[in-house]
Design an enzyme around this catalytic site. Structure first.
Site, mmCIF file in Angstrom:
data_model
loop_
_atom_site.group_PDB
_atom_site.id
_atom_site.type_symbol
_atom_site.label_atom_id
_atom_site.label_comp_id
_atom_site.label_asym_id
_atom_site.label_seq_id
_atom_site.Cartn_x
_atom_site.Cartn_y
_atom_site.Cartn_z
ATOM 1 N N GLU A 181 10.008 10.263 0.841
ATOM 2 C CA GLU A 181 8.874 9.338 0.891
ATOM 3 C C GLU A 181 7.568 10.150 0.891
ATOM 4 O O GLU A 181 6.673 9.891 0.097
ATOM 5 C CB GLU A 181 8.997 8.501 2.173
ATOM 6 C CG GLU A 181 7.887 7.481 2.357
ATOM 7 C CD GLU A 181 7.921 6.835 3.738
ATOM 8 O OE1 GLU A 181 8.623 7.354 4.630
ATOM 9 O OE2 GLU A 181 7.230 5.818 3.917
ATOM 10 N N HIS A 182 7.482 11.115 1.822
ATOM 11 C CA HIS A 182 6.309 11.987 1.925
ATOM 12 C C HIS A 182 6.743 13.422 1.686
ATOM 13 O O HIS A 182 7.682 13.897 2.327
ATOM 14 C CB HIS A 182 5.701 11.930 3.328
ATOM 15 C CG HIS A 182 5.319 10.564 3.790
ATOM 16 N ND1 HIS A 182 6.082 9.834 4.691
ATOM 17 C CD2 HIS A 182 4.252 9.792 3.495
ATOM 18 C CE1 HIS A 182 5.494 8.677 4.923
ATOM 19 N NE2 HIS A 182 4.391 8.620 4.210
ATOM 20 N N HIS A 194 7.369 7.879 14.733
ATOM 21 C CA HIS A 194 7.395 6.477 14.291
ATOM 22 C C HIS A 194 8.572 5.725 14.865
ATOM 23 O O HIS A 194 8.472 4.549 15.215
ATOM 24 C CB HIS A 194 7.486 6.396 12.759
ATOM 25 C CG HIS A 194 6.162 6.351 12.074
ATOM 26 N ND1 HIS A 194 5.257 5.354 12.280
ATOM 27 C CD2 HIS A 194 5.582 7.191 11.184
ATOM 28 C CE1 HIS A 194 4.173 5.569 11.541
ATOM 29 N NE2 HIS A 194 4.343 6.683 10.876
ATOM 30 N N GLN A 202 5.957 12.092 11.645
ATOM 31 C CA GLN A 202 6.920 11.084 11.190
ATOM 32 C C GLN A 202 7.918 10.764 12.289
ATOM 33 O O GLN A 202 8.274 9.604 12.499
ATOM 34 C CB GLN A 202 7.679 11.544 9.942
ATOM 35 C CG GLN A 202 6.810 11.661 8.720
ATOM 36 C CD GLN A 202 6.000 10.413 8.468
ATOM 37 O OE1 GLN A 202 6.545 9.336 8.307
ATOM 38 N NE2 GLN A 202 4.681 10.545 8.473
ATOM 39 N N ASP A 211 -2.044 8.544 5.652
ATOM 40 C CA ASP A 211 -1.677 7.262 6.258
ATOM 41 C C ASP A 211 -2.890 6.356 6.449
ATOM 42 O O ASP A 211 -2.744 5.146 6.594
ATOM 43 C CB ASP A 211 -1.049 7.487 7.640
ATOM 44 C CG ASP A 211 0.413 7.888 7.546
ATOM 45 O OD1 ASP A 211 1.031 7.614 6.503
ATOM 46 O OD2 ASP A 211 0.925 8.465 8.520
ATOM 47 N N HIS A 219 18.995 -19.914 -33.865
ATOM 48 C CA HIS A 219 18.005 -18.835 -33.975
ATOM 49 C C HIS A 219 17.696 -18.563 -35.443
ATOM 50 O O HIS A 219 16.531 -18.481 -35.847
ATOM 51 C CB HIS A 219 18.526 -17.543 -33.327
ATOM 52 C CG HIS A 219 18.495 -17.520 -31.831
ATOM 53 N ND1 HIS A 219 19.221 -18.385 -31.058
ATOM 54 C CD2 HIS A 219 17.811 -16.729 -30.969
ATOM 55 C CE1 HIS A 219 18.991 -18.118 -29.773
ATOM 56 N NE2 HIS A 219 18.133 -17.115 -29.700
#
Lengths: 432, 432
Positions: free
Chosen positions: B326-327, B261, B258, B360, B419
């Protein structure tokens, strides 16, 4: 109100103008809202109490923020028992419809031995904004709260402003029926800030739903990311498709039931009989003489209403999908067949005995629905809005050998060598 | 990198600081983006061509906007066949996982004879933004496009900038494998504008997904409402929970996968063995000597990385839920048991042989996942993101008699007399 005839030469221009009609007025409150949110974030309860004094003319201390069980009890005791039983009926029907939406998990092992799964869990804590004043609708409390509870939200927190200290007892009754866990007498951007960031008294939530004015909408947009939010609802809309087998007075009442919400609401009739369309328009005028909200409804109908005449009911389908109405009423002989051909609509009401208003209260489906053509890509509120998915992936040495080399190859092609390393090191691929 | 020990007196302060660490830099491009969008809306293709010349240094005419079948063919022919088969494997696995997500409709008649239903339909047209340059990942094309096609999206449109005319052939190959219907060589806010508003060449879509830079993100926020959008993704994150039964080098590789990235990425290890944590940190340093993206990974690890030491693995659960990663990698002896106790995570990777990177590319689940703690309220990309629900409600005279009076009563209590009229007129209740 305007009349459009789909076979006229200028129809496409007039229809496009109807689609692009801007009904909402943008109030620019964003900088005010940003300041309120920052203040609530920094000073917590103290800020909340000050804004409540200023905007709701209500002096509180921190211990007075929460509405007590005794107050809720007293409110319920003051309600008309017939209204309470109507709310109970509505709640039971909404609960039954939404319980069917609870999704199942998926766990399986594929043919190379990889364990896979998709698991649903509920949002832990959710906040529900309820407007004060005239728009304090008990039905909205049920429609927002019941899906959350059906999803399994453990802590459901309601905020509702009480201008001058006044609260609608039916709103508190609806909160009790829906199973809301905490209620605070705060509103506006400051209440959204409290739900998003938390204060000493109000712990933060993970998601905020519910309608509100321009300040509330702007605050929801700003806290999005810190918490989840539902859609920002626009003015209400109805599209009625009706043939001349209907009583014009019934259809006129349906058109007016949206128009009375708001001068920015929009009611459209599509019919295959121009004469029927004229009779509906006459019936609208006639009903307007007696309705309590006639001024609002008339303004909406005059400015935004439309009757569209098509050669046959089948010709309505492409127009429906372009309008992508929040509410679609199919007052025709074979409503299911027509409904099956429609792609874009928030909710569909089938046949001559299903006025949209029955769905606002006791039908069972949700009345929080996508407006402003967003039914092309979004849905009404439901159980899934209070849940989230987690994917699961499990390899052992053998299954990693089966799929890992392809992953390592793609990682290297994307220039991500640590990705490749993390796979290769387990396969002894000798990747750098 | 920082080390936190959960039994230390100052742990809560340090952990809260870790949670609230701001990693993203806000680039204020909103006014520029607003101008570009307005220009594309007004001038269509002409604006698109001008911005493409300016930002991508590429002179086009309108007929050159689309990438032709021949170009795609040529790109595929130029790719390494091993990479194409890796993409095919990935696509097949992603397709199989996502096909299982196609929801079923629900139609039933309740005990008072009301017909009810919830129907799913696909979004008709969707747009997929693919970044150019170094972030042009073929895996992202598969992950965004395949769920759309599984949902039944009829028209899937890809936009991808080609700076100086260059395109990554693997991206075009992935587009062909995923079944994308149209591809245009445009990018930036101008491409988002074209997808949202349409031009003479590019018809508008209903929903836009895919990652992009600050301009693309700002443009997506601005067109939201006109079209649907997916989440705005933040920097990537991984949380690894690992005991000392792991090879420290494997876990270090996972943390770095990670970190490589983006310098804003975040990698966190939770372990029940402080000495194991030290050995992982040493292995990180060792790997960094050889990785191609070592500078980025080192910066991310130094600034945002953390090792958290807990007395036992069970103590990791509340921390995981607060981080809402996230992961989440569970490199422990009994990963399923631990996973079952976690509420908030985008994706969970089970056991010692499931590095996040396999997910991934070729695991099957989606790699587009909620970042920045939003797994508390949102989910990874899936088939449901390209579908929407329509509720159905049908009464006949008898069932309206059963539930209509309660609706009329609640409508009157809410002050909405039209209504009430629309229900009462069908029941001859004699309501005004």
């Amino acid at each position: 109100m305007r009349t459009l005839v789909s076979t006229d030469a200028d129809f496409e221009t007039a229809f496009a103008a109807l689609l692009n009609m801007k009904r909402e007025t943008d109030e620019d409150v964003d900088s005010q809202v940003a300041a309120i949110l920052a203040d609530v974030r920094r000073r917590g309860d103290a800020a909340l109490i000050e804004y409540t004094a200023r905007f709701d003319r209500l002096e509180l201390n921190a211990s007075g923020l929460a509405i007590t069980a005794d107050e809720i009890e007293a409110a319920c005791a003051s309600c008309d028992p017939n209204l309470l039983s109507a709310l109970e009926l509505a709640a039971a029907r909404i609960r039954a419809f939404h319980h069917r939406q609870i999704p199942g998990d998926d766990h399986f092992v594929d043919d190379v031995g990889v364990r896979l799964g998709l698991r649903w869990t509920a949002v832990q804590a959710a906040g529900l904004y309820v407007p004060g004043g005239t728009a304090a609708y008990p039905s909205s409390v049920l429609m927002n709260a019941i899906p959350a509870k059906a999803a399994g939200v453990e802590r459901l927190v309601m905020v509702v402003p009480s201008p001058g200290g006044r609260l609608n007892p039916l709103v508190l009754a609806a909160a009790r029926i829906a199973g809301i866990d905490e209620i605070y007498r705060v509103g506006g951007a400051q209440a959204i800030g409290a739900l998003a960031y938390g204060t000493a008294t109000i712990r933060p939530v993970d998601k905020i739903v519910g309608p509100g004015n321009a300040y509330v909408a702007a605050a929801k947009r700003r806290v999005f990311g810190t918490v989840g939010i539902d859609m920002i609802a626009g003015p209400s809309e109805i599209l009625v498709v009706a043939d001349n087998g209907n009583d014009p007075g019934w259809i006129a009442a349906d058109l007016l039931s949206q128009a009375e919400h708001d001068t920015a609401a929009q009611s459209i009739l599509i019919t295959d009989d121009a004469e029927f369309g004229r009779r509906v328009a006459q019936a609208v005028d006639s009903h307007l003489k007696t309705l309590s909200r006639a001024a609002i409804a008339r303004d909406s109908w005059d400015r935004h209403g439309a009757v569209i005449v098509v050669p046959s009911l089948a010709d309505s389908v492409p127009l429906i999908d372009r309008i992508a109405p929040e509410h679609l009423e199919l007052a025709v002989a074979e409503p299911e067949a027509l409904a099956a051909r429609v792609r874009n609509a928030g909710a569909i009401f089938l046949g001559r005995f299903t006025p949209e208003a029955v769905g606002d209260y006791v039908g069972g489906p949700n009345h929080v629905l996508p407006t402003a053509r967003s039914a092309r890509f979004s849905s009404g509120l439901g159980v899934l809005d209070f849940m989230k998915r987690t994917s699961l992936l499990g390899c052992d040495a053998a299954s990693l050998r089966a799929i890992g080399p392809a992953a390592a190859r793609l990682a290297e092609a994307e220039g991500l060598s640590a990705h490749g390393l993390s796979v290769g090191i387990r396969l002894n691929l000798g990747m750098e």
